[in-house]
Write an enzyme that holds these catalytic residues in place. Structure first.
Site, short mmCIF file in Angstrom:
data_model
loop_
_atom_site.label_atom_id
_atom_site.label_comp_id
_atom_site.label_asym_id
_atom_site.label_seq_id
_atom_site.Cartn_x
_atom_site.Cartn_y
_atom_site.Cartn_z
N PHE A 101 0.90 -1.14 -0.05
CA PHE A 101 -0.07 0.19 -0.02
C PHE A 101 0.96 1.11 -0.03
CE2 PHE A 101 -2.46 3.47 1.63
CZ PHE A 101 -3.69 3.38 1.16
N ASP A 107 9.28 2.84 1.33
CA ASP A 107 8.17 3.65 1.78
C ASP A 107 8.15 3.24 3.44
OD1 ASP A 107 5.50 4.29 2.87
OD2 ASP A 107 4.32 3.24 1.08
N LYS A 154 2.87 10.04 8.46
CA LYS A 154 2.25 9.56 9.38
C LYS A 154 2.57 10.14 10.70
CE LYS A 154 -0.36 5.50 7.57
NZ LYS A 154 -1.49 5.96 8.10
#
Length: 426
Positions: free
Chosen positions: A156, A247, A276
């Site tokens: 993702f 990532d 995040k």
């Protein structure tokens, strides 16, 4: 633990009077697009690892905005920085120098393998920037006319058109065709698949230019990368000139017990991304790279809000607080405590729980594929008992509490989780 004890433990302050307001979900749905399957609670305030809903009910928060609220809720250091910065300067433009942007970038460079930083607003934007950087590198350095980027099945990487194409999950891509060309998917943790893809795709003016992977797959079921796999990929990239992009949007910023997920793998990427936890809940993202692949020039990429004084000041505070409060040590200790407790539950509920895996304070508990009980079922039961959890797929429960979570709070979470499991099995 009482709220008074919680406030004392984390030096928090909240209003003496809690105002409980009615929440009208029908009014909400009239105006807000229906893009989320929301759980039926409305959260209104938080302190430390606790949040309260619109009815005044208290919850222990092991979601942390999905691995985002690094310092929990209303952390004094963040409150002080937010207050000071909004009264000073919150936004200008990247057409001018922004001192605190430079300070944040310097901290990131000093605490990672990166040498250059591009600041944006989210993980998707950071990954988009990495994809663009890799594309330009392919054309200008690798001399590849049609570059291909390898990504993993069950990955993702975001919700923009390029990042959902990079995401190896068809459910996120449905109805958004035509997708961005130049991506090829391989199984995660299988080095032979990487080698085969590189060989297969090297044809004419087409070749693999970059490999984009998560050091630990989050949405894909909390699956850690294997050390041997990543070290083999690093060797391949060194030998071929292919860029390795990681990532770190979910795994970075101390979540795994190391500042960066790649530190668990004994390698360094050429490019990596963060978001995040970087801003502790304030939107900010970063794309970082080593000097040799910094091929962007003025006009190649930009962001109106990226690197603004407000977001950078808060992110710098989060970074400095992780250091000052030795939060990596807490993540390691609480992560081991959480893992031990989850494995004890797995041993007790052998027919239901098939695996417990993760690093630090990102763990997944997988439920049996042949069980009628889903992760969402357990999440709903946990919410009813006052514990917030989130699924990572249909059969995996994800545990990503704030990095400040205490021993007492982890024990309480495990107790509530067991009650929730017992309730769904009854």
């Amino acid at each position: 633990m009482t709220i008074d004890t919680l406030i004392s433990n984390h030096n928090l302050s909240v209003s003496a009077a809690t105002v409980v307001k009615p929440f009208d979900s029908d009014n909400f749905k009239e105006s807000v697009m229906d893009t989320y399957a929301r759980f039926p609670i409305a959260l209104e305030r938080g302190a430390g690892c606790r949040v309260w809903d619109s009815t005044g009910k208290e919850y222990l928060d092991l979601v942390a905005g999905i691995a985002t609220c690094t310092l929990g809720h209303a952390h004094p250091a963040m409150v002080e920085t937010v207050t000071r910065q909004i009264q000073t300067l919150h936004h200008v433009s990247n057409l001018f120098y922004i001192p605190v942007q430079g300070q944040l970038a310097q901290w990131l460079v000093q605490h990672s393998c990166a040498e250059k930083v591009f600041l944006c607003n989210s993980g998707a934007e950071a990954n988009e920037a990495a994809i663009k950087l890799a594309r330009k590198y392919a054309h200008t350095v690798q001399n590849i006319e049609h570059p291909v980027m390898l990504t993993a099945n069950a990955s993702f990487h975001g919700r923009t058109l390029a990042t959902i194409t990079a995401t190896g999950q068809p459910k996120y891509q449905k109805n958004f065709a035509p997708l961005v060309p130049g991506f090829h998917y391989v199984p995660y943790n299988e080095i032979q698949a990487i080698e085969a893809a590189i060989s297969e795709l090297d044809e004419g003016d087409r070749a693999v230019s970059a490999i984009l992977l998560e050091p630990l797959q989050g949405e894909g079921g909390v699956r850690p990368g294997e050390v041997a796999y990543f070290q083999a990929i690093r060797r391949i990239c060194d030998e071929t000139g292919i860029l390795l992009i990681l990532d770190e949007v979910q795994a970075g910023m101390g979540r795994t017990g190391k500042l960066w997920g790649y530190e668990n793998l004994g390698i360094e990427p050429d490019i990596f991304t963060s978001a995040k936890g970087l801003g502790g809940g304030i939107p900010i993202g970063a794309m970082m790279c080593k000097q040799h692949c910094d091929v962007f020039a003025p006009g190649d990429h930009a962001s109106t809000f990226g690197g603004n004084p407000f977001a950078c000041a808060v992110a710098l505070t989060v970074c400095q607080t992780i250091e000052r409060e030795n939060l990596l040590e807490n993540v390691q200790a609480r992560g081991e405590q959480l893992r031990t407790g989850l494995r004890a539950l797995a041993a007790k509920y052998l027919a239901l729980i098939t695996d417990v895996r993760g690093w630090g304070l990102i763990h997944g508990m997988e439920l049996a594929a042949d069980s009628e009980i889903t992760a969402a079922d357990v999440v709903k039961a946990a919410i009813a008992e006052g514990l917030l959890l989130v699924p990572a797929g249909a059969k995996v429960l994800r545990f990503v509490p704030p990095l400040i979570v205490t021993e007492t709070e982890v024990n309480l979470a495990l107790q509530i989780l067991e009650k929730a499991i017992a309730a769904v099995q009854a």
